[in-house]
Design a protein around this motif. Structure first.
Motif, PDB file in Angstrom:
ATOM      1  N   GLU A 122     -61.690 -31.431  10.441  1.00 38.14           N
ATOM      2  CA  GLU A 122     -60.112 -30.551  11.068  1.00 38.14           C
ATOM      3  C   GLU A 122     -61.982 -29.095  11.748  1.00 38.14           C
ATOM      4  O   GLU A 122     -61.952 -29.229  10.323  1.00 38.14           O
ATOM      5  N   VAL A 123     -62.164 -28.293  12.486  1.00 35.63           N
ATOM      6  CA  VAL A 123     -63.053 -27.410  12.505  1.00 35.63           C
ATOM      7  C   VAL A 123     -61.835 -26.489  13.625  1.00 35.63           C
ATOM      8  O   VAL A 123     -60.819 -26.611  13.829  1.00 35.63           O
ATOM      9  N   THR A 124     -61.403 -25.027  12.541  1.00 36.00           N
ATOM     10  CA  THR A 124     -60.206 -24.329  12.941  1.00 36.00           C
ATOM     11  C   THR A 124     -61.155 -22.927  13.698  1.00 36.00           C
ATOM     12  O   THR A 124     -62.138 -22.541  12.881  1.00 36.00           O
ATOM     13  N   TRP A 125     -60.908 -22.197  14.658  1.00 37.01           N
ATOM     14  CA  TRP A 125     -61.590 -21.146  14.692  1.00 37.01           C
ATOM     15  C   TRP A 125     -60.108 -20.411  14.863  1.00 37.01           C
ATOM     16  O   TRP A 125     -58.810 -20.450  15.203  1.00 37.01           O
ATOM     17  N   SER A 126     -60.543 -18.644  13.983  1.00 41.42           N
ATOM     18  CA  SER A 126     -59.100 -18.047  14.606  1.00 41.42           C
ATOM     19  C   SER A 126     -60.275 -16.629  15.154  1.00 41.42           C
ATOM     20  O   SER A 126     -61.020 -16.457  14.803  1.00 41.42           O
ATOM     21  N   HIS A 127     -59.105 -15.564  15.059  1.00 41.69           N
ATOM     22  CA  HIS A 127     -59.706 -14.009  16.326  1.00 41.69           C
ATOM     23  C   HIS A 127     -58.571 -13.215  15.534  1.00 41.69           C
ATOM     24  O   HIS A 127     -57.276 -13.471  15.728  1.00 41.69           O
ATOM     25  N   GLY A 128     -59.123 -12.471  16.030  1.00 43.81           N
ATOM     26  CA  GLY A 128     -57.935 -10.919  15.732  1.00 43.81           C
ATOM     27  C   GLY A 128     -59.238  -9.995  15.464  1.00 43.81           C
ATOM     28  O   GLY A 128     -60.268  -9.775  16.377  1.00 43.81           O
ATOM     29  N   GLN A 129     -58.371  -8.397  14.934  1.00 40.34           N
ATOM     30  CA  GLN A 129     -59.180  -7.128  15.328  1.00 40.34           C
ATOM     31  C   GLN A 129     -58.734  -6.725  14.478  1.00 40.34           C
ATOM     32  O   GLN A 129     -57.567  -6.822  12.962  1.00 40.34           O
ATOM     33  N   ARG A 130     -59.491  -5.029  14.091  1.00 40.54           N
ATOM     34  CA  ARG A 130     -59.967  -4.463  12.969  1.00 40.54           C
ATOM     35  C   ARG A 130     -58.374  -3.923  12.569  1.00 40.54           C
ATOM     36  O   ARG A 130     -57.828  -3.210  13.840  1.00 40.54           O
ATOM     37  N   LEU A 131     -57.861  -3.512  11.508  1.00 40.17           N
ATOM     38  CA  LEU A 131     -57.043  -2.475  11.132  1.00 40.17           C
ATOM     39  C   LEU A 131     -57.220  -1.355  10.673  1.00 40.17           C
ATOM     40  O   LEU A 131     -58.456  -2.232   8.900  1.00 40.17           O
ATOM     41  N   ASP A 132     -56.856  -0.058  11.133  1.00 46.14           N
ATOM     42  CA  ASP A 132     -56.907   1.139   9.687  1.00 46.14           C
ATOM     43  C   ASP A 132     -56.123   0.741   8.604  1.00 46.14           C
ATOM     44  O   ASP A 132     -54.918   0.378   8.752  1.00 46.14           O
ATOM     45  N   SER A 133     -56.922   1.362   7.276  1.00 49.81           N
ATOM     46  CA  SER A 133     -55.738   0.657   6.132  1.00 49.81           C
ATOM     47  C   SER A 133     -54.721   1.830   6.131  1.00 49.81           C
ATOM     48  O   SER A 133     -54.295   1.070   5.795  1.00 49.81           O
ATOM     49  N   ALA A 134     -54.278   3.212   6.759  1.00 50.58           N
ATOM     50  CA  ALA A 134     -53.917   4.212   6.431  1.00 50.58           C
ATOM     51  C   ALA A 134     -52.412   3.187   6.934  1.00 50.58           C
ATOM     52  O   ALA A 134     -50.818   3.100   7.097  1.00 50.58           O
ATOM     53  N   ALA A 135     -52.668   2.334   8.576  1.00 49.33           N
ATOM     54  CA  ALA A 135     -51.878   1.743   9.507  1.00 49.33           C
ATOM     55  C   ALA A 135     -51.102   0.379   8.733  1.00 49.33           C
ATOM     56  O   ALA A 135     -50.380   0.386   8.778  1.00 49.33           O
ATOM     57  N   VAL A 136     -52.061   0.020   8.228  1.00 50.64           N
ATOM     58  CA  VAL A 136     -51.906  -1.105   7.106  1.00 50.64           C
ATOM     59  C   VAL A 136     -50.970  -1.189   6.012  1.00 50.64           C
ATOM     60  O   VAL A 136     -49.541  -1.932   5.749  1.00 50.64           O
ATOM     61  N   ALA A 137     -51.008  -0.046   5.661  1.00 54.86           N
ATOM     62  CA  ALA A 137     -49.990   1.171   4.197  1.00 54.86           C
ATOM     63  C   ALA A 137     -48.952   1.256   4.776  1.00 54.86           C
ATOM     64  O   ALA A 137     -47.804   0.810   4.032  1.00 54.86           O
ATOM     65  N   SER A 138     -48.395   2.196   6.465  1.00 55.48           N
ATOM     66  CA  SER A 138     -47.296   2.264   6.510  1.00 55.48           C
ATOM     67  C   SER A 138     -46.765   0.857   6.941  1.00 55.48           C
ATOM     68  O   SER A 138     -45.384   0.976   6.990  1.00 55.48           O
ATOM     69  N   ALA A 139     -47.510   0.074   7.659  1.00 53.24           N
ATOM     70  CA  ALA A 139     -46.442  -1.481   8.359  1.00 53.24           C
ATOM     71  C   ALA A 139     -45.395  -2.201   7.071  1.00 53.24           C
ATOM     72  O   ALA A 139     -44.494  -2.128   7.183  1.00 53.24           O
ATOM     73  N   PHE A 140     -45.914  -1.196   5.889  1.00 52.61           N
ATOM     74  CA  PHE A 140     -45.189  -2.000   4.920  1.00 52.61           C
ATOM     75  C   PHE A 140     -44.628  -0.971   3.926  1.00 52.61           C
ATOM     76  O   PHE A 140     -44.095  -1.105   3.078  1.00 52.61           O
ATOM     77  N   LYS A 141     -44.308   0.302   4.594  1.00 50.19           N
ATOM     78  CA  LYS A 141     -44.047   1.325   4.482  1.00 50.19           C
ATOM     79  C   LYS A 141     -44.551   2.427   2.291  1.00 50.19           C
ATOM     80  O   LYS A 141     -43.447   1.539   1.932  1.00 50.19           O
ATOM     81  N   LEU A 142     -45.231   1.741   2.777  1.00 50.35           N
ATOM     82  CA  LEU A 142     -46.772   1.935   1.200  1.00 50.35           C
ATOM     83  C   LEU A 142     -47.023   3.415   1.798  1.00 50.35           C
ATOM     84  O   LEU A 142     -48.425   3.250   0.666  1.00 50.35           O
ATOM     85  N   ASP A 143     -46.676   3.713   1.674  1.00 51.47           N
ATOM     86  CA  ASP A 143     -47.965   4.803   2.291  1.00 51.47           C
ATOM     87  C   ASP A 143     -48.115   6.221   0.733  1.00 51.47           C
ATOM     88  O   ASP A 143     -49.088   6.603   0.954  1.00 51.47           O
ATOM     89  N   ALA A 144     -46.926   6.162   0.091  1.00 46.03           N
ATOM     90  CA  ALA A 144     -47.293   6.915  -1.425  1.00 46.03           C
ATOM     91  C   ALA A 144     -48.651   5.704  -2.047  1.00 46.03           C
ATOM     92  O   ALA A 144     -49.332   6.747  -2.822  1.00 46.03           O
ATOM     93  N   ARG A 145     -48.763   4.924  -1.803  1.00 43.89           N
ATOM     94  CA  ARG A 145     -50.345   4.462  -2.264  1.00 43.89           C
ATOM     95  C   ARG A 145     -51.259   4.011  -1.450  1.00 43.89           C
ATOM     96  O   ARG A 145     -52.293   3.131  -1.266  1.00 43.89           O
TER      97      ARG A 145
END
Length: 510
Positions: A419-442
């Motif tokens: 199997e050959v698998t291609w993946s595609h995506g985009q970069r995320l701001d670290s603050a947006a990742v923390a906010s997405a999981f409601k972990l802004d305090a960390r």
């Protein structure tokens, strides 16, 4: 309202138990009795019992027999083609491959023909029977080969052995249960999928493309309440005996929360469970079970793995590491949240195969050009949670990462056996990742190289004079470092584009 009532339904008693068995499609030759699981074949107006079918396993799919929908209006085929037709799901086949299981749903169209809705861990491909030139034998379609089909380039993305493990409803054809056959899958740069089933003579060909369930206007799906009532599977860890709960029925491997051993579930819970002990457990920054919101949907963290890579041709064998979180949404399937030294990224397996020739530095995908940033050997070091493919510590793949020349996206190619698998995506701001999981305090723990410039004391920005002074100091330091290192041999420093990260956040995924 989507409706595809058949013009005529053939109904006859099951030869095994006497219960009624229906045939809605004139193309269906086989059916599975919903009461006794007898496999029956239709011969004229008579049903003959030819065996017993294994019961389908519950894969937590939102689809079910009797669900109806409508093909997208722009579906290929031109005037009078299948686009816009209503359909009903009348059958399902479940297959076991080398890397996991998938299902194919038989969709009866208004005009009496059928389509196939392939379902693989939350990803869907809608396809129709295709005809054309005589097909080559499977050995002439090796993994990675680029070939032309009706003047359009396709790349061989999968070449594997599969077998039918279960079925239900009515079916146009039926492969022998448990008998291996070859499946070759080709993909184009614009997302078309060409699947060749060598289990019959002549081989069966399906041609289609990826779809989202919401694009099919589906009705009659399983409701959320019935899914929530399904209990998790339970097992005892074969290493330490601690109880282990398996939340997803499609999982092929999981880890024990007590001793961290990897447990192989590919043979089911009834067989002998194999396990592999793991040392030095790693605590994920985002705990398993956490729910984050991305792309307007809620995603649950169900798996975590730490991986390392070594650049191809790197004699010094310097390694770099990154971490991948497997996220699950019932309607959308799986995506990966990747944490690398150069930042966070959200990636998913690509439906199509980007245009790329081995040995070259450029790739094209969906109208965007990507440039090769690194080639490396990737190895899985530690895993936790559940995965829809058999994962184990020490698993090795060959990877290549690409970055979009316009800075808008990342692309990754991973090759594993078959199997050959291609993946595609985009970069995320670290603050947006923390906010997405409601972990802004960390949020500070999420900060990577994507962090913005630090403001001056009191919140003001740095002045022009201060910036010039900093530049002069840095220039002097670089000159001094160059002079000091002139007689000391080569440096072990690597830029962010080398083996210390670069775009390795693209990862490589099943």
């Amino acid at each position: 309202m989507a409706s595809s009532a058949p013009q005529r339904v053939y109904r006859a008693p099951c030869p095994g138990c006497g219960a009624p068995v229906e045939f809605r499609s004139a193309q269906s030759t086989h059916a599975v009795c919903p009461y006794c699981q007898s496999t029956v074949v239709r011969s004229g107006e008579v049903l003959q019992r030819v065996g017993r079918m294994a019961e389908v396993f519950d894969d937590h799919s939102p689809l079910q027999l009797g669900a109806s929908g409508r093909l997208p209006a722009d579906w290929p085929g031109g005037p009078g083609g299948p686009g816009g037709q209503a359909f009903t799901l009348i059958g399902r086949l479940q297959y076991q491959g080398e890397q996991g299981r998938w299902a194919e749903w038989v969709a009866l169209l208004e005009d009496g023909t059928s389509a196939t809705l392939g379902e693989d861990n939350g990803a869907y491909v809608l396809s129709l029977p295709a005809t054309g030139r005589e097909l080559p034998p499977p050995e002439r379609l090796p993994l990675g080969l680029t070939t032309s089909v009706a003047g359009k380039p396709f790349s061989v993305a999968a070449h594997l052995q599969a077998q039918l493990v279960a079925a239900e409803g009515e079916l146009p054809t039926l492969a022998p249960l448990g008998q291996p056959f070859t499946v070759v899958e080709l993909r184009s740069a614009d997302g078309e999928v060409l699947s060749i089933d060598y289990g019959s003579a002549p081989p069966q060909v399906q041609r289609g493309r990826s779809v989202l369930l919401q694009d099919l206007a589906l009705q009659g799906l399983k409701d959320d309440e019935s899914v929530r009532e399904e209990a998790a599977r339970q097992l005892d860890c074969p290493h330490c005996g601690a109880p282990v709960a398996v939340q997803l029925d499609t999982s092929k491997s999981c880890t024990c929360p007590s001793c961290h051993s990897i447990i192989d579930l590919s043979s089911g819970l009834g067989g002998e469970l194999r396990h592999a002990a793991q040392r030095n457990p790693i605590s994920p920054l985002i705990p398993l079970g956490s729910v984050g919101r991305f792309e307007g949907a809620d995603w649950q963290v169900v798996g975590f793995q730490h991986r390392t890579g070594v650049e191809v041709g790197d004699d010094e064998e310097e390694s770099f590491g990154w971490e991948e979180y497997l996220l699950y949404n019932r309607q959308r399937g799986f995506i990966f949240l990747v944490d690398a030294s150069d930042g966070w990224s959200l990636v998913r397996p690509a439906t199509g195969a980007p245009t790329h020739r081995d040995g070259t530095a450029l790739a094209q995908y969906l109208g965007r050009t990507y440039r090769l940033t690194s080639r490396y050997r990737a190895e899985t070091g530690y895993v936790a949670g559940e995965f829809y493919w058999p994962v184990h510590s020490g698993q090795v793949t060959s990877n290549a990462d690409f970055a979009a020349v316009d800075g808008k996206g990342i692309l990754s190619r991973e090759q594993a056996p078959g199997e050959v698998t291609w993946s595609h995506g985009q970069r995320l701001d670290s603050a947006a990742v923390a906010s997405a999981f409601k972990l802004d305090a960390r949020a500070g723990l999420f900060r990577r190289q994507d962090a913005g410039p630090i403001g001056g004391i009191g919140g003001g920005s740095l002045g022009c004079g201060t910036l010039i002074l900093i530049f002069i100091v840095l220039l002097i330091l670089l000159v001094l470092m160059s002079n000091c290192s002139g007689s000391s041999g080569s440096s072990s420093y690597r830029s962010s584009g080398g083996s210390w990260g670069g775009y390795t956040s693209g990862g490589g995924h099943k």
